[in-house]
Design an enzyme around this catalytic site. Structure first.
Site, PDB file in Angstrom:
ATOM      1  N   GLU A 109      51.915  82.780  22.024  1.00 12.85           N
ATOM      2  CA  GLU A 109      51.122  82.606  23.236  1.00 12.85           C
ATOM      3  C   GLU A 109      51.293  81.239  23.880  1.00 12.85           C
ATOM      4  O   GLU A 109      51.228  81.120  25.108  1.00 12.85           O
ATOM      5  CB  GLU A 109      49.637  82.880  22.954  1.00 12.85           C
ATOM      6  CG  GLU A 109      49.309  84.361  22.729  1.00 12.85           C
ATOM      7  CD  GLU A 109      49.618  84.842  21.322  1.00 12.85           C
ATOM      8  OE1 GLU A 109      49.977  84.006  20.470  1.00 12.85           O
ATOM      9  OE2 GLU A 109      49.507  86.052  21.073  1.00 12.85           O
ATOM     10  N   HIS A 114      39.045  90.580  18.942  1.00 13.53           N
ATOM     11  CA  HIS A 114      39.752  91.375  19.954  1.00 13.53           C
ATOM     12  C   HIS A 114      38.773  91.998  20.954  1.00 13.53           C
ATOM     13  O   HIS A 114      39.071  93.026  21.546  1.00 13.53           O
ATOM     14  CB  HIS A 114      40.566  92.501  19.289  1.00 13.53           C
ATOM     15  CG  HIS A 114      41.756  92.028  18.526  1.00 13.53           C
ATOM     16  ND1 HIS A 114      41.651  91.447  17.289  1.00 13.53           N
ATOM     17  CD2 HIS A 114      43.078  92.026  18.823  1.00 13.53           C
ATOM     18  CE1 HIS A 114      42.870  91.127  16.851  1.00 13.53           C
ATOM     19  NE2 HIS A 114      43.741  91.456  17.767  1.00 13.53           N
TER      20      HIS A 114
END
Lengths: 334, 333
Positions: free
Chosen positions: B68, B137
């Protein structure tokens, strides 16, 4: 694959190149020395990370780049900008926090930049630059131009995850990117042997499937040659190289004498100063008949004069106005 | 919205509206590309990148490693040097992996460079709970992003807005986070074909009412709308404002509504403490104190990580019932 060591070969670049390399190094050295003094005199606010000692690296690499090639720099970024063509007046003005600075006084030493010169900023975050350089290299490839992007970072930054991710992606995509690790032996105040278990950062290149090269960062010719090969490789689409330049900063992590921390010995500093990149190169230039002692003195004098003028300019420049604060937070153009 | 007029309209789920938005951007902007984890060959884990690789090719639809920092850095570097990237951050929770690239580089580069850098980068990311995906998540972290000068943050609640906001974001010359919601992926509505914009920074009144103003973010708009029906049954007329944009926030639309209703309730899925609702409540009290007949109230998640068990997650996410309860409290009923 273990990183190969590079020493300068005997075939010399042109006299013009040799003189430009010298000029770049002198410009950086004098700029940084004066900036250090200005900081001590209280003229420059904030933190100043000076490049004195490492001049050969920026100069040797930048000699191969045009304004269309991108670089990302570090918190020790003035040298990179000077070598990329940065002018003293807007640079000092920026360090002084004036509106005539390259960043209108909003960035200062740690964010000094010039997009027109292809300089994507010094960076206050260790390891901040390489992912951006990788993105700029992606952009070059996307636009199918022949420009490259060079990421400068230190041995300290080599331990950041962002650097790992950026190098892996650049290698995966075979981007026109060069990663130049300026190993000055210290991550801030911590010696390399206390922050990583390896000696050559370039050894890590094999883990990314790309060449790793070590060169003497105190020898501008060695840097020029090694960087030339890496940049040519990137330009022709063969992918990135990890080039490690062994170098040293004479001043402290911050400022000139820093905070008086006892993390290295005076003897060590003197040892490296004996290998000074500029003095050594000047001796060679005289031996080679490229420059006379007199001509070298003239270079120093003329650079010194430019710096005097730049400091007057910076001193006389206005500070930004309070109403300038909220400009440039967003791009309001649609 | 003029672009949307005269266009043929069909029912489309949120997920395919996102897909169309990305396609329109890639069609109209030659410097645009999309990069992210699993976006090319796999078509994206939610399916909204379906067909992109076939239509636009490897150069413009880029699978990345699970990196990321690298992906967000790619967005920073490529946008600053003339591209208009769409960066796909699979889960909003992953901002933690790349917060330096977001907060210290992307949001600030223009300012730090004295206005001489422009970063037209769009980040798509998926927030929200509801699928038992647990604490890493399922989060709603829009307040983290909205706190960054230089960043724009929008939360399209429905398919029409999702498509239009992706197009607007990509045409904007600033970094824009488009925070999508996984619980809305299958929700369908009429969406025009072709390109149209939904302006960034403009809230939308979803239903009018006279008794109180509900300001809702993202999928909470649907819970708010469900509560309107329940409130009607007990004689309360609520006005629902879909905030749509977190940064910049459309204070004016909210204040104008409160001048009429004199009461306000702010609803979001993120935890209440430090959530954007605190900021909105403060703005209302600064701008419309004299019009208020009751304290500004909030409905938000309790101060807990998002739980895994469906039994707990149901309690965690604000619902139309919890909104009805709080409305009654606000109206002192």
């Amino acid at each position: 694959m273990v990183a190969k060591k590079k020493n300068a070969k005997s075939n010399l670049p042109s006299q013009k190149v040799l003189q430009e390399l010298h000029m770049k190094m002198v410009r950086i050295r004098r700029f940084e020395e004066r900036a250090g003094k200005m900081m001590e005199d209280g003229k420059i606010p904030g933190a100043l990370h000076l490049y004195v000692g490492q001049e050969a690296v920026a100069s040797g690499v930048m000699q191969h780049l045009s304004n269309k090639d991108w670089i990302t720099s570090t918190h020790r970024g003035h040298g990179h900008l000077v070598a990329k063509g940065g002018e003293f007046k807007p640079m000092f003005a920026e360090l002084f926090g004036r509106s005539t600075g390259y960043c209108r006084g909003k960035g200062g030493s740690m964010h000094i930049s010039n997009m027109d010169l292809g300089m994507l900023g010094a960076n206050g975050i260790v390891g901040g630059g390489p992912p951006i350089a990788m993105g700029a290299a992606f952009s070059n490839r996307f636009k199918k131009n022949k420009n490259v992007a060079v990421a400068f970072f230190g041995d300290g930054a080599s331990n950041e995850g962002s650097v790992h991710e950026a190098i892996n992606m650049a290698s995966l995509y075979k981007l026109p990117c060069v990663f130049v690790c300026e190993n000055n032996g210290y991550g801030e105040y911590t010696a390399q042997s206390r922050h990583q278990a390896i000696v050559d950062v370039a050894d890590r290149a094999s883990g990314y499937g790309m060449p790793g090269v070590v060169c003497d960062g105190m020898d501008v010719m060695a840097v020029y040659e090694a960087a030339g090969e890496a940049i040519e490789r990137a330009r022709k689409g063969s992918g990135p190289t990890l080039l490690e330049c062994k170098t040293y900063r004479y001043y402290d992590h911050v400022g000139v004498r820093g905070m008086g921390l006892t993390y290295r010995t005076d003897e060590e500093v003197e040892e490296w100063k004996n290998k000074d990149a500029i003095e050594g190169f000047e001796k060679r230039l005289i031996q080679l008949g490229v420059m006379t002692k007199k001509k070298i003195e003239n270079v120093h004098a003329s650079v010194g004069k430019d710096i005097d003028e730049a400091i007057i300019f910076a001193n006389e420049s206005p500070y930004p106005m309070p109403e300038d604060l909220l400009d440039n937070v967003y791009n309001e153009e649609t | 919205m003029s672009e949307a007029e005269n266009k043929s309209v069909r029912e489309l789920p949120y997920v395919m509206a996102i897909n169309e938005g990305i396609k329109e951007v890639l069609r109209e902007q030659k410097d645009a590309f999309i990069a992210g984890e699993d976006v090319a060959v796999a078509g994206g884990v939610y399916g909204y990148c379906t067909g992109l690789l076939d239509e636009f090719g490897e150069d413009r639809v880029v699978d990345t490693p699970i990196s990321e920092k690298g992906i967000m850095g790619l967005g920073v570097g490529a946008s600053a040097t003339g591209c208009r990237p769409i960066i796909d951050l699979m889960f909003m929770d992953f901002v933690g992996e790349c917060m330096d690239e977001i907060a210290n580089q992307m949001a600030k580069m223009r300012f730090m460079f004295g206005g001489k850098a422009t970063l037209p980068v769009t980040v798509l990311t998926m927030g929200g709970a509801g699928g038992s995906l647990a604490a890493q998540h399922s989060q709603s972290l829009e307040a983290w992003l909205a706190h960054l000068p230089g960043m724009k943050v929008v939360m399209p609640s429905d398919a029409y807005d999702a498509k239009g906001m992706i197009i607007s974001a990509s045409r904007d010359n600033n970094p824009v986070f488009v925070v999508l919601n996984k619980a809305s992926l299958a929700m369908t509505m009429e969406v025009p074909e072709g390109s149209y914009e939904v302006p960034l920074g403009e809230a939308c009144v979803r239903t009018q009412g006279k008794d109180l103003t509900i300001v809702a973010f993202g999928r909470m708009v649907h819970e708010a709308m469900a509560s309107v029906e329940k409130l009607k049954a007990i004689g309360i007329e609520a006005e629902v404002i879909d905030a749509r944009s977190v940064q910049p926030f459309d204070t004016e639309t909210v204040v104008n509504s409160i001048k009429k209703t004199h009461r306000a309730l702010v609803i979001h899925e993120a935890v209440k403490f430090g959530g954007i609702g605190g900021e909105i409540s403060a703005q209302i009290q600064e701008e419309a104190f004299d019009y208020l007949d009751a304290p500004v109230m909030r409905v938000a998640a309790p101060f807990s990580p998002v739980p895994f068990s469906p039994a707990l997650e149901k309690v965690y996410i604000p619902s139309s019932d919890s909104i009805v309860t709080k409305v009654k409290e606000t109206l002192a009923l």
